[in-house]
Design a protein around this motif. Structure first.
Motif, mmCIF file in Angstrom:
data_model
loop_
_atom_site.group_PDB
_atom_site.id
_atom_site.type_symbol
_atom_site.label_atom_id
_atom_site.label_comp_id
_atom_site.label_asym_id
_atom_site.label_seq_id
_atom_site.Cartn_x
_atom_site.Cartn_y
_atom_site.Cartn_z
ATOM 1 N N PRO A 1 0.808 -1.226 0.000
ATOM 2 C CA PRO A 1 0.000 0.000 0.000
ATOM 3 C C PRO A 1 0.838 1.271 0.000
ATOM 4 C CG PRO A 1 -0.106 -1.093 2.146
ATOM 5 C CD PRO A 1 0.560 -2.051 1.210
ATOM 6 N N TYR A 2 2.115 1.157 0.354
ATOM 7 C CA TYR A 2 3.015 2.319 0.328
ATOM 8 C C TYR A 2 3.885 2.322 -0.922
ATOM 9 C CZ TYR A 2 1.437 2.411 5.141
ATOM 10 O OH TYR A 2 0.641 2.429 6.270
ATOM 11 N N TYR A 3 3.637 1.373 -1.819
ATOM 12 C CA TYR A 3 4.319 1.221 -3.115
ATOM 13 C C TYR A 3 5.818 1.517 -3.042
ATOM 14 C CZ TYR A 3 2.670 6.153 -3.343
ATOM 15 O OH TYR A 3 2.353 7.459 -3.064
ATOM 16 N N LYS A 4 6.464 0.906 -2.045
ATOM 17 C CA LYS A 4 7.917 1.087 -1.902
ATOM 18 C C LYS A 4 8.638 0.539 -3.133
ATOM 19 C CE LYS A 4 7.745 0.680 3.144
ATOM 20 N NZ LYS A 4 8.062 -0.190 4.303
ATOM 21 N N GLY A 5 9.633 1.276 -3.552
ATOM 22 C CA GLY A 5 10.406 0.879 -4.721
ATOM 23 C C GLY A 5 9.864 1.423 -6.029
#
Length: 279
Positions: A213-217
């Motif tokens: 949900p934090y779309y890391k990367g």
């Protein structure tokens, strides 16, 4: 000879190939990595000791069988690769048979393979990029046929320029596809591969899927100020497609900079973690 092999390649599509199977308990015949937009394909060949010859010859024969099996499994994967709401890759290849030879030559020229030897078999694996410089889907689907044509709304809603779009589609059972569409509540297309720039589509695909949900990367893709919204439930849409509210659509399309970032495919879709191993 290549044309004969390409003909056999086409024939396998026409006659049908079973897919979704495993080559053993650990090795999948093929799998799609939607985060990295790659297709991994495996092939196996059994090592059969004969009365004559030696282990090197038997391994070589098994390697040839594994290469054939890898090609067969690749063909099978085309029946699973979802291009859009209506088409799998296999549908395109059957409808446009001239593309089969192109895809066959693409597969023939793939150099990056890993080979694993066991006591009883040879296993070959390769990972194929779906997008990018050597991406597969550029041979299957055309983007940018109506670049930059978005719906017009009469009502003016003030909004700042957005650097991209992030849609939380968790809980809706969305199925990943190469060309998902985004609709407003009136079923007007807010976003599709027809509306995007062809070069950007080939570079990194229409959307970036993620289970985070934090779309890391992937934050670079949508920049510092993306428009973050939640998808709507809509049972009239095919599960590859997404609905958003009319208000969100108006806010998103109010600014030319926001629309330009849509054209550049700066879109992230957040999927359910429980679906991660299904495709």
């Amino acid at each position: 000879m290549d044309r004969l092999k390409a003909f056999i390649f086409i024939l396998l599509f026409i006659t049908g190939v079973s897919y979704g199977f495993c080559i053993d308990q650990e090795e999948k015949a093929f799998a799609f990595d939607w985060l990295n937009l790659e297709l991994e394909v495996s092939g196996t060949g059994d090592i059969i000791p004969l009365e004559h010859g030696n282990i090197f010859e038997w391994q070589y024969d098994a390697t040839l069988k594994a290469q054939t099996d890898l090609l067969k499994n690749f063909i099978a994967s085309m029946g699973v690769l979802r291009l859009d709401a209506y088409n799998f890759a296999r549908d395109i290849l059957m409808r446009e048979p001239e593309k089969n030879e192109i895809i066959y030559n693409y597969m023939k020229n793939i150099k990056k393979q890993t080979i694993k030897y066991t006591d009883h078999r040879v296993i070959i694996k390769t990972r194929l990029p779906l997008v990018g410089k050597n991406g597969l889907v550029r041979f299957l689907i055309t983007a940018g046929t109506d670049t930059g044509t978005f719906p017009l709304y009469d009502e003016y809603i003030y909004s700042t320029p957005f650097t991209g779009l992030v849609i939380d589609a968790r809980g809706l059972g969305i199925i990943p596809a190469i060309g998902p569409r985004i609709f407003d509540e009136a079923h007007q297309a807010i976003y599709s591969i027809d509306q995007v720039d062809k070069e950007n589509f080939e570079k990194w695909g229409a959307v970036q899927y993620t289970y985070d949900p934090y779309y890391k990367g992937f934050k670079d893709r949508v920049g510092e100020n993306p428009y973050r919204i939640v998808a709507l439930e809509n049972d009239k849409l095919i599960p590859t497609d997404i609905a958003i509210s009319d208000e969100d659509a108006k806010v998103l399309l109010q600014n030319d900079i926001s629309k330009q970032n849509l054209i550049e495919c700066r879109v992230i879709i957040i999927l359910d973690t429980v679906l991660q191993n299904r495709f």
